[in-house]
Scaffold this motif. Structure first.
Motif, PDB file in Angstrom:
ATOM      1  N   LYS A 143       0.673  -1.573  -0.156  1.00 31.17           N
ATOM      2  CA  LYS A 143      -0.072  -0.432  -0.040  1.00 31.17           C
ATOM      3  C   LYS A 143       0.946   1.199  -0.088  1.00 31.17           C
ATOM      4  N   PHE A 144       2.190   1.526   0.822  1.00 30.81           N
ATOM      5  CA  PHE A 144       2.689   2.701   1.176  1.00 30.81           C
ATOM      6  C   PHE A 144       3.330   2.804  -0.436  1.00 30.81           C
ATOM      7  N   LEU A 174      -9.769  13.124  -1.071  1.00 32.06           N
ATOM      8  CA  LEU A 174     -10.448  11.738  -0.499  1.00 32.06           C
ATOM      9  C   LEU A 174      -9.494  10.642  -1.907  1.00 32.06           C
ATOM     10  N   LEU A 175     -10.154  10.930  -3.346  1.00 32.16           N
ATOM     11  CA  LEU A 175      -9.335   9.721  -4.241  1.00 32.16           C
ATOM     12  C   LEU A 175      -7.634   8.966  -4.283  1.00 32.16           C
ATOM     13  N   LEU A 176      -6.937   9.814  -4.034  1.00 27.05           N
ATOM     14  CA  LEU A 176      -5.970   9.162  -4.170  1.00 27.05           C
ATOM     15  C   LEU A 176      -5.894   7.640  -2.401  1.00 27.05           C
ATOM     16  N   PRO A 177      -6.325   8.468  -1.829  1.00 33.17           N
ATOM     17  CA  PRO A 177      -5.851   7.836  -0.604  1.00 33.17           C
ATOM     18  C   PRO A 177      -7.384   6.354  -0.365  1.00 33.17           C
ATOM     19  N   ALA A 178      -8.247   6.601  -0.897  1.00 29.01           N
ATOM     20  CA  ALA A 178      -9.604   5.749  -1.223  1.00 29.01           C
ATOM     21  C   ALA A 178      -8.615   4.589  -1.684  1.00 29.01           C
ATOM     22  N   LEU A 179      -8.758   5.298  -3.346  1.00 24.49           N
ATOM     23  CA  LEU A 179      -7.951   4.219  -3.869  1.00 24.49           C
ATOM     24  C   LEU A 179      -5.984   3.295  -3.480  1.00 24.49           C
ATOM     25  N   THR A 180      -5.889   3.970  -2.885  1.00 23.43           N
ATOM     26  CA  THR A 180      -4.223   3.692  -2.213  1.00 23.43           C
ATOM     27  C   THR A 180      -4.889   2.162  -1.382  1.00 23.43           C
ATOM     28  N   LEU A 181      -6.009   2.275  -0.502  1.00 21.84           N
ATOM     29  CA  LEU A 181      -6.916   1.448   0.233  1.00 21.84           C
ATOM     30  C   LEU A 181      -7.524   0.670   0.029  1.00 21.84           C
ATOM     31  N   GLY A 182      -8.221   0.560  -1.118  1.00 26.45           N
ATOM     32  CA  GLY A 182      -9.765   0.279  -1.692  1.00 26.45           C
ATOM     33  C   GLY A 182      -8.593  -1.353  -3.057  1.00 26.45           C
ATOM     34  N   VAL A 183      -8.071  -1.542  -3.705  1.00 24.70           N
ATOM     35  CA  VAL A 183      -6.994  -1.634  -4.015  1.00 24.70           C
ATOM     36  C   VAL A 183      -6.980  -3.150  -3.809  1.00 24.70           C
ATOM     37  N   GLY A 242     -11.077  -5.265   9.008  1.00 27.32           N
ATOM     38  CA  GLY A 242      -9.531  -5.135   8.346  1.00 27.32           C
ATOM     39  C   GLY A 242      -8.920  -4.249   7.797  1.00 27.32           C
ATOM     40  N   LEU A 243     -10.040  -3.054   7.008  1.00 30.87           N
ATOM     41  CA  LEU A 243      -9.494  -1.678   6.467  1.00 30.87           C
ATOM     42  C   LEU A 243      -8.980  -0.597   7.713  1.00 30.87           C
ATOM     43  N   MET A 244     -10.060  -0.756   8.937  1.00 28.62           N
ATOM     44  CA  MET A 244      -9.563  -0.376  10.059  1.00 28.62           C
ATOM     45  C   MET A 244      -8.038   0.123  10.254  1.00 28.62           C
ATOM     46  N   GLY A 245      -7.397  -1.786  10.194  1.00 22.79           N
ATOM     47  CA  GLY A 245      -6.127  -1.538  10.406  1.00 22.79           C
ATOM     48  C   GLY A 245      -5.463  -0.724   9.653  1.00 22.79           C
ATOM     49  N   GLN A 246      -6.254  -1.476   8.476  1.00 25.26           N
ATOM     50  CA  GLN A 246      -5.114  -1.181   7.169  1.00 25.26           C
ATOM     51  C   GLN A 246      -5.214   0.649   6.674  1.00 25.26           C
ATOM     52  N   ALA A 247      -5.988   1.562   7.651  1.00 24.78           N
ATOM     53  CA  ALA A 247      -5.646   2.729   7.159  1.00 24.78           C
ATOM     54  C   ALA A 247      -4.828   3.652   8.032  1.00 24.78           C
ATOM     55  N   VAL A 248      -4.003   2.744   8.592  1.00 29.17           N
ATOM     56  CA  VAL A 248      -2.945   3.299   9.670  1.00 29.17           C
ATOM     57  C   VAL A 248      -2.366   3.491   8.525  1.00 29.17           C
ATOM     58  N   VAL A 249      -1.862   2.722   7.858  1.00 28.27           N
ATOM     59  CA  VAL A 249      -0.470   3.535   6.801  1.00 28.27           C
ATOM     60  C   VAL A 249      -0.924   4.146   6.296  1.00 28.27           C
ATOM     61  N   VAL A 250      -1.942   4.350   5.846  1.00 30.36           N
ATOM     62  CA  VAL A 250      -2.983   4.866   4.182  1.00 30.36           C
ATOM     63  C   VAL A 250      -2.871   6.696   4.807  1.00 30.36           C
ATOM     64  N   GLU A 251      -3.481   6.604   5.825  1.00 35.46           N
ATOM     65  CA  GLU A 251      -3.365   7.297   6.962  1.00 35.46           C
ATOM     66  C   GLU A 251      -2.366   8.438   7.129  1.00 35.46           C
ATOM     67  N   LYS A 252      -1.138   8.180   7.453  1.00 39.41           N
ATOM     68  CA  LYS A 252       0.064   8.137   7.857  1.00 39.41           C
ATOM     69  C   LYS A 252       0.359   8.969   6.559  1.00 39.41           C
ATOM     70  N   LEU A 253       0.471   8.224   5.353  1.00 39.15           N
ATOM     71  CA  LEU A 253       1.416   8.410   3.995  1.00 39.15           C
ATOM     72  C   LEU A 253       0.571   9.589   3.153  1.00 39.15           C
ATOM     73  N   PHE A 254      -1.006  10.218   3.662  1.00 42.87           N
ATOM     74  CA  PHE A 254      -1.560  11.048   3.104  1.00 42.87           C
ATOM     75  C   PHE A 254      -1.490  11.905   4.139  1.00 42.87           C
ATOM     76  N   SER A 255      -0.961  12.039   5.248  1.00 45.43           N
ATOM     77  CA  SER A 255      -1.770  12.843   6.096  1.00 45.43           C
ATOM     78  C   SER A 255      -3.088  12.979   6.500  1.00 45.43           C
ATOM     79  N   TRP A 256      -3.619  11.966   6.532  1.00 42.59           N
ATOM     80  CA  TRP A 256      -4.659  12.132   7.052  1.00 42.59           C
ATOM     81  C   TRP A 256      -5.429  12.137   8.048  1.00 42.59           C
ATOM     82  N   PRO A 257      -6.132  13.212   8.624  1.00 46.63           N
ATOM     83  CA  PRO A 257      -6.731  13.172  10.349  1.00 46.63           C
ATOM     84  C   PRO A 257      -7.309  12.562  10.963  1.00 46.63           C
TER      85      PRO A 257
END
Length: 307
Positions: A143-144, A174-183, A242-257
């Motif tokens: 994901k990163f 929202l688009l880029l973080p959602a695509l990264t997390l949803g693939v 599972g996405l609740m846990g995986q969102a940790v990486v994506v939120e930090k990568l995209f500075s998503w609060p």
């Protein structure tokens, strides 16, 4: 159905208590604290005074008892770092996380399930081959790394979308973080749907329906889709949690609060109440989603009965 829901709610209590105990003990035995993370050369007298004020010099069983007593009233404690109630901190972060997960799940379901379904109806064809190549690729990409590639392409090179940040929370942010997390879940849905549909298409009741003269469209609609939905729904429920846990990486990568960013920052700063509260919210969300999925089984397939 009501008795089933009540029984499942009661069954979640030991799970929640086990998670609370594990998280509390884990972050109590790990070396370091919020005091040591603030400065390497702090005055020892100041450190002792801060530990006393925060209750960190109490025995672990005393701290655990006090934590459970607060938790029973819905109080997650007070942040060591900001001195805000943890409940308020999580409430402010919940909506961005929910936005991100729902967008990623919508992308994964809307693309992955039809892709797997179409691939199963023409096994061995070009659509099946392309769908499986896409699915395997989606499951294999980190994901990163994918997030960095999307940032480089759509933000730096094309300039179509912002590279990071929350902004107004609109679609362009929202688009880029959602695509990264949803693939990854999209690829899993495609593979799961394909496998489920292929298995059901060869089942005895499907052959019987065809032998009675039922059209292929009705066979797919009334027999294949309904039975495949039970399997797909199980996968959706597990992936949503599972996405609740995986969102940790994506939120930090995209500075998503979101809650994931709060969790990472709190771990780095040894803000134990915020860490415990964030993990507990993720666990409760996972349990609630799986309970909802269990209830939906009976709606999709009335043959499923709960004792």
């Amino acid at each position: 159905m009501l008795s089933f829901v009540i029984r499942r709610l009661l069954q979640t209590i030991p799970t929640v208590l086990a998670v609370v105990l594990m998280v509390f003990v884990l972050f109590s035995v790990v070396p370091g604290s919020i005091v040591s993370s603030m400065s390497d050369d702090a005055d020892p007298q100041v450190e002792l005074r801060m530990k006393k004020q925060l209750g960190l010099d109490d025995p672990i069983y005393v701290r655990f008892g006090a934590y459970i007593a607060k938790l029973a009233t819905g109080d997650f404690g007070t942040s060591f770092r900001t001195r805000e109630p943890v409940t308020a901190m999580i409430a402010k972060r919940a909506w961005p996380t929910l936005q991100l997960i729902c967008a990623a799940m919508a992308f994964a379901v809307l693309l992955g399930v039809p892709l797997g379904f179409v691939a199963a109806l023409r096994p061995g064809g070009i659509v099946d081959t392309l769908a499986m190549v896409l699915a395997v690729s989606g499951l294999s990409i980190a994901k990163f790394w994918l997030g960095l590639v999307l940032m480089y392409l759509f933000a730096l090179k094309l300039g179509w979308l912002p590279s990071f940040g929350y902004g107004d929370g609109g679609p362009k942010y929202l688009l880029l973080p959602a695509l990264t997390l949803g693939v990854s879940p999209m690829a899993l849905f495609a593979r799961t749907t394909r496998a489920a549909v292929l298995e059901i298409m060869t089942a005895d009741f499907v052959r019987t329906a065809r032998s009675k003269g039922m059209s292929e469209a009705r066979v797919v609609k009334w027999h294949v889709m309904r039975n495949a939905l039970v399997i797909i729904l199980t996968t959706v429920g597990l992936q949503f949690g599972g996405l609740m846990g995986q969102a940790v990486v994506v939120e930090k990568l995209f500075s998503w609060p979101g809650i994931g960013s709060l969790l990472v920052d709190s771990v780095l700063q040894r803000d134990i109440p915020a860490v415990q509260g964030s993990i507990l919210v993720v666990v409760l969300a996972f349990l609630a989603i799986n309970l909802l999925i269990d209830v939906l089984y009976g709606v999709i397939d009335p043959r499923i009965r709960y004792a």
